[in-house]
Write a protein that holds these residues in place. Structure first.
Motif, PDB file in Angstrom:
ATOM      1  N   GLY A  26       0.794  -1.215   0.000  1.00 13.95           N
ATOM      2  CA  GLY A  26       0.000   0.000   0.000  1.00 13.95           C
ATOM      3  C   GLY A  26       0.825   1.262   0.000  1.00 13.95           C
ATOM      4  N   PHE A  27       2.134   1.156  -0.187  1.00  7.72           N
ATOM      5  CA  PHE A  27       2.987   2.336  -0.218  1.00  7.72           C
ATOM      6  C   PHE A  27       2.688   3.163  -1.462  1.00  7.72           C
ATOM      7  N   GLY A  28       2.928   4.472  -1.353  1.00  6.91           N
ATOM      8  CA  GLY A  28       2.594   5.376  -2.447  1.00  6.91           C
ATOM      9  C   GLY A  28       3.547   5.303  -3.624  1.00  6.91           C
ATOM     10  N   ARG A  29       4.794   4.880  -3.378  1.00  2.57           N
ATOM     11  CA  ARG A  29       5.779   4.824  -4.475  1.00  2.57           C
ATOM     12  C   ARG A  29       6.748   3.679  -4.177  1.00  2.57           C
ATOM     13  N   VAL A  30       7.017   2.884  -5.204  1.00  3.19           N
ATOM     14  CA  VAL A  30       7.995   1.793  -5.088  1.00  3.19           C
ATOM     15  C   VAL A  30       8.977   1.930  -6.245  1.00  3.19           C
ATOM     16  N   LEU A  31      10.260   2.033  -5.906  1.00  2.00           N
ATOM     17  CA  LEU A  31      11.322   2.154  -6.901  1.00  2.00           C
ATOM     18  C   LEU A  31      12.168   0.887  -6.904  1.00  2.00           C
ATOM     19  N   VAL A  32      12.673   0.525  -8.061  1.00  2.00           N
ATOM     20  CA  VAL A  32      13.690  -0.518  -8.174  1.00  2.00           C
ATOM     21  C   VAL A  32      14.903   0.132  -8.814  1.00  2.00           C
ATOM     22  N   TYR A  33      16.002   0.148  -8.097  1.00  2.00           N
ATOM     23  CA  TYR A  33      17.204   0.718  -8.717  1.00  2.00           C
ATOM     24  C   TYR A  33      18.388  -0.197  -8.499  1.00  2.00           C
ATOM     25  N   ARG A  34      19.263  -0.160  -9.474  1.00  2.00           N
ATOM     26  CA  ARG A  34      20.471  -0.986  -9.445  1.00  2.00           C
ATOM     27  C   ARG A  34      21.681  -0.097  -9.251  1.00  2.00           C
ATOM     28  N   PHE A  35      22.730  -0.652  -8.655  1.00  2.00           N
ATOM     29  CA  PHE A  35      23.969   0.080  -8.449  1.00  2.00           C
ATOM     30  C   PHE A  35      24.896  -0.145  -9.642  1.00  2.00           C
ATOM     31  N   ASP A  36      25.492   0.945 -10.142  1.00  2.00           N
ATOM     32  CA  ASP A  36      26.457   0.790 -11.224  1.00  2.00           C
ATOM     33  C   ASP A  36      27.840   0.497 -10.629  1.00  2.00           C
ATOM     34  N   HIS A  37      28.856   0.406 -11.504  1.00  2.00           N
ATOM     35  CA  HIS A  37      30.187   0.012 -11.037  1.00  2.00           C
ATOM     36  C   HIS A  37      30.831   1.058 -10.133  1.00  2.00           C
ATOM     37  N   LEU A  70      25.503  -6.925  -3.549  1.00  2.00           N
ATOM     38  CA  LEU A  70      24.323  -6.067  -3.527  1.00  2.00           C
ATOM     39  C   LEU A  70      24.133  -5.447  -4.909  1.00  2.00           C
ATOM     40  N   TRP A  71      23.214  -6.005  -5.674  1.00  2.43           N
ATOM     41  CA  TRP A  71      22.964  -5.558  -7.048  1.00  2.43           C
ATOM     42  C   TRP A  71      22.141  -4.280  -7.073  1.00  2.43           C
ATOM     43  N   GLY A  72      21.156  -4.200  -6.129  1.00  4.77           N
ATOM     44  CA  GLY A  72      20.285  -3.032  -6.096  1.00  4.77           C
ATOM     45  C   GLY A  72      19.305  -3.135  -4.934  1.00  4.77           C
ATOM     46  N   LEU A  73      18.310  -2.281  -4.942  1.00  6.38           N
ATOM     47  CA  LEU A  73      17.312  -2.226  -3.874  1.00  6.38           C
ATOM     48  C   LEU A  73      15.915  -2.028  -4.462  1.00  6.38           C
ATOM     49  N   ILE A  74      14.928  -2.621  -3.768  1.00  3.81           N
ATOM     50  CA  ILE A  74      13.539  -2.220  -3.983  1.00  3.81           C
ATOM     51  C   ILE A  74      13.225  -1.255  -2.841  1.00  3.81           C
ATOM     52  N   SER A  75      12.958  -0.005  -3.167  1.00  2.00           N
ATOM     53  CA  SER A  75      12.777   1.036  -2.147  1.00  2.00           C
ATOM     54  C   SER A  75      11.335   1.534  -2.175  1.00  2.00           C
ATOM     55  N   CYS A  76      10.658   1.372  -1.019  1.00  2.42           N
ATOM     56  CA  CYS A  76       9.245   1.760  -0.920  1.00  2.42           C
ATOM     57  C   CYS A  76       9.108   3.035  -0.096  1.00  2.42           C
ATOM     58  N   HIS A  77       8.286   3.990  -0.560  1.00  2.00           N
ATOM     59  CA  HIS A  77       8.106   5.275   0.113  1.00  2.00           C
ATOM     60  C   HIS A  77       6.618   5.547   0.343  1.00  2.00           C
TER      61      HIS A  77
END
Length: 762
Positions: free
Chosen positions: A164-175, A278-285
């Motif tokens: 039910g979060f208002g925004r969910v991002l998926v981001y990956r880390f570069d080198h 750690l490839w990336g994160l799913i970040s919920c706001h």
């Protein structure tokens, strides 16, 4: 909530001890229990608000005071069955002394049993009662997606629906550690961060380590006041309590301010771990406080694990396909390179594959003093300077960068064609390099806020750090960078290097075998020429001698034509004898051993001039002899070399009214160089390569006598000393002959000790 102008008591973010904050988030409470007697030894100071019991009153009491006798017995059974419980498990819903019901999460840390109590169910609307079916649906939809971005977008939508979060991002880390948002699911009122980047400093190193260990992190309300632990230190270890895996662990004040500045009061993150990194994160706001209970978080964690596995599988498949293509090109190149011994020519024949192999726009090979370039490359002097820089830094098997000017400042001059390089040394001894070049790729990056802006807290508190306060889109244009080098490209290039070293080694062995064969042939040829020359001397002398006798005793009876024939026979026999003597001398030159001693070059010049005096009788010769140094060498051989050069100068200035002959020297750290300059007839540089060969003449014999062996003797003498010879000249403007002798000689021993002399001829 802290004021924007209140100072935050912290040190540099990278050093902040986020594992041991000494407090927990107040939406739940924590009690640490000693396992042997299940006595409570540490609690959070907000316990009373949930249990009605003061925190200090609970210290030393049995855990049954909090959870009851039956749950306590079941907990002991779980501990015996599970062994070490490093990460929290959901034990049960328990009834507290005050009558409330809370979920109990359990894990072990630092010799204590950590009991965490949190709300039993999410209050957010629309929460699914069938979490297992949600995972099944996610898996079925995931099989229909192909790209990493599409898979990530699906995961973002599913987790947004679940939490039910208002925004969910998926981001990956570069080198470089920057986060790149590749997928997003949001309510219309929320700002979009899709395709934008978050600087690496937003997630400090120790936070990344914790994300890797503890895959799910929930902050229901960033405006909370932390609940401190009582006592503040672990009673068992005497150290601050490690809350790395505690779901209630309090977060850094910097991170709380970061969330508030971002307009986020609730957040949750799910780590995406690919191949142990750690490839990336799913970040919920969420703009308002929001809580997600343990079961829903567990499902989110599983969704994150499934997504990570799919990403890993997809990337491995792409990498495997790419590696296959690289290997196909590699095999094709190696097949062509093994066709002949001319390594550089073979490289030129596969130049197209060579560039495709590294996805490069240009390449250069620096090998055996020659530079060959293919495609778009810097200028030759720039490449040679780069090779000099590479060899000075000993980059071992391979050097690669996508930011060459950052490591090598002169590269900024040719960044358009070489902002990135991959360099392979193909010799352990020499400066032999294969270098690929990648051009500059100008990129426009949208950052979520200026990544270069450094902000401070309050007025005059310059030493304290704060999170950045702006997340407005900040656009940056990046220059001087190429496409980064892929892991597969680097690893396959190393395989290529190993194969190249094998080819070069095979070539060296073939050359060594050829040199050995030539050496044997030369020795046989020298022996043959020595034998032939020695055996011809007597017959030729007999011809000349009997011709003299015939002319003396029978000359009066011969006609003028007969006498002319005899004189021609005599001259030819004497010239042939002279030629045989010179050949014998040249043959002995390679067989005789050097007798190394200190040599006064001034004395050798004086001796040579004494011998030459008869040849320049009646001529005007202006000798300019500079002071010459002492050197190491064979005096007899060097005397012969100097005599040949000086006699040459006298001979070829014969047409000048005043001959100008100059002898000089110069020194370097490694060698001493001698010059003999004249103002004679000179020669064309077009034929300079013939000067020091046997029987090579640049002038007619009718004009200047000689056999064409003298300068060949000079070269052999100098080269046997480890030196070199060369000449410069212009027709009718004179010539300069030069030779060098090393300061420190290193010459092989020879079996023979014969010394010879020979006349010179250009």
């Amino acid at each position: 909530m802290e004021s924007q102008h209140e100072a935050i008591d912290l040190t540099v973010c990278e050093q902040e001890a986020i594992r041991i904050p000494g407090s927990v988030q107040p939406h739940g409470f924590l009690a640490a229990v000693r396992e042997e007697d299940m006595a409570i030894v540490q609690v959070s100071d907000n316990t009373a608000s949930f249990t009605g019991l003061a925190a200090s009153a609970l210290l030393g009491q049995p855990a049954t005071v909090l959870i009851g006798a039956a749950p306590c017995l079941r907990l002991r059974d779980v501990l015996r069955e599970e062994g070490n419980i490093a990460k929290p498990i959901h034990f049960d819903a328990v009834t507290l002394p005050g009558g409330g019901v809370m979920n109990l999460l359990v894990h072990q840390a630092d010799g204590l049993l950590m009991l965490e109590f949190e709300p039993t169910a999410s209050t957010l609307p629309g929460r699914s009662r069938h979490l297992a079916s949600l995972i099944s649906d996610f898996l079925s939809h995931l099989t229909d997606t192909d790209s990493v971005e599409a898979m990530s977008a699906l995961a973002a939508r599913e987790i947004k629906t679940l939490t039910g979060f208002g925004r969910v991002l998926v981001y990956r880390f570069d080198h470089e550690g920057h986060g790149h948002v590749i997928a997003e699911a949001r309510n219309p009122a929320y700002h979009s961060y899709l395709h934008q980047r978050f600087p690496a400093s937003d997630v400090p190193r120790q936070a990344r380590d914790l994300y890797l260990a503890n895959r799910v992190r929930l902050i229901p309300d960033a405006g909370y006041e932390p609940a401190s632990l009582l006592p503040p230190r672990n009673p068992v270890t005497g150290e601050p309590t490690d809350l790395s895996f505690a779901t209630l662990r309090s977060v850094s004040p910097v991170h709380k301010r970061y969330m508030q500045n971002m307009g986020t009061l609730a957040s949750m993150s799910v780590s995406l771990v690919v191949q142990g990194k750690l490839w990336g994160l799913i970040s919920c706001h969420n703009a308002e406080p929001a809580f997600v209970d343990f079961d829903a978080r567990a499902v989110c964690e599983q969704l994150g694990q499934i997504l990570a596995l799919r990403i890993e599988s997809r990337e491995e498949r792409d990498e495997y396909t790419y590696r296959l293509e690289l290997r196909r090109i590699l095999v094709s190149m190696l097949s062509a390179l093994s066709q002949s011994t001319d390594f550089v020519t073979n490289m030129a024949s596969v130049s197209h594959e060579l560039l495709r192999f590294a996805n490069a726009s240009g390449a250069a090979i620096c090998f055996e003093g020659k530079l060959s370039c293919f495609g778009l490359t810097p200028d030759a002097p720039q490449i040679l300077d780069l090779v000099e820089w590479l060899s000075a830094r000993s980059h071992n098997d391979l050097f690669h960068t996508d930011d060459l000017s950052g490591a090598y400042a002169p590269a900024s001059e040719f960044k358009d064609c070489a902002s990135g390089i991959m360099a392979l040394p193909i010799s352990q001894i020499h400066r032999h390099y294969l270098v690929w070049f990648r051009p500059e790729v100008i990129r426009t990056i949208d950052w979520a806020g200026n990544p270069h802006l450094k902000e401070n807290v309050g007025d005059g508190i310059a030493a304290a750090l704060t999170p950045r306060s702006s997340f407005a889109t900040w656009r940056e244009t990046v220059h001087g960078r190429s496409l980064p080098w892929r892991k597969s490209e680097i690893e396959t290039a190393l395989e290529f290097r190993t194969a190249l070293l094998g080819i070069v080694l095979e070539r060296a062995e073939q050359m060594a075998e050829l040199a050995e064969g030539l050496g044997r042939a030369n020795k046989e040829l020298e022996s043959f020429s020595y034998s032939v020359s020695h055996d011809l001397r007597a017959p030729l002398r007999h011809i000349a001698g009997f011709t003299d006798l015939l002319m003396e005793f029978e000359g009066s009876q011969l006609s003028e034509r007969g006498l002319r024939f005899l004189r021609n026979i005599k001259d030819s026999a004497r010239f042939a004898g002279k030629l045989v003597d010179d050949l014998l001398s040249f043959s002995q030159m390679g067989r005789a051993a050097l007798r190394i001693d200190k040599v006064d070059m001034n004395e050798l010049v004086t001796n040579a001039l004494t011998k030459i005096a008869n040849d320049d009788e009646g001529r005007v010769v202006n000798w300019k002899i500079a002071s010459l140094p002492m050197i190491e060498g064979d005096p007899a051989f060097l005397q012969l070399a100097l005599y040949n050069l000086l006699a040459n100068a006298v001979k070829y200035t014969r047409t000048r009214e005043v001959a100008e002959i100059e002898v000089s020297s110069e020194s370097t750290n490694d060698e001493i160089i001698f010059h003999v300059r004249d103002n004679g007839v000179g020669f064309s540089m077009e034929y300079v390569h013939k000067l020091f060969g046997v029987f090579q003449r640049l002038h007619r014999m009718e004009d200047f006598e000689g056999t064409g062996i003298g300068l060949a003797n000079v070269r052999r003498i100098v080269e046997r000393h480890g030196g070199r010879v060369w000449a410069e000249g212009r027709p009718d403007e004179g010539a300069m002959f030069s030779f060098s002798i090393p300061v420190h000689l290193s010459v092989p021993e020879q079996s023979s000790t014969t010394h010879v002399k020979a006349n010179s001829s250009r």
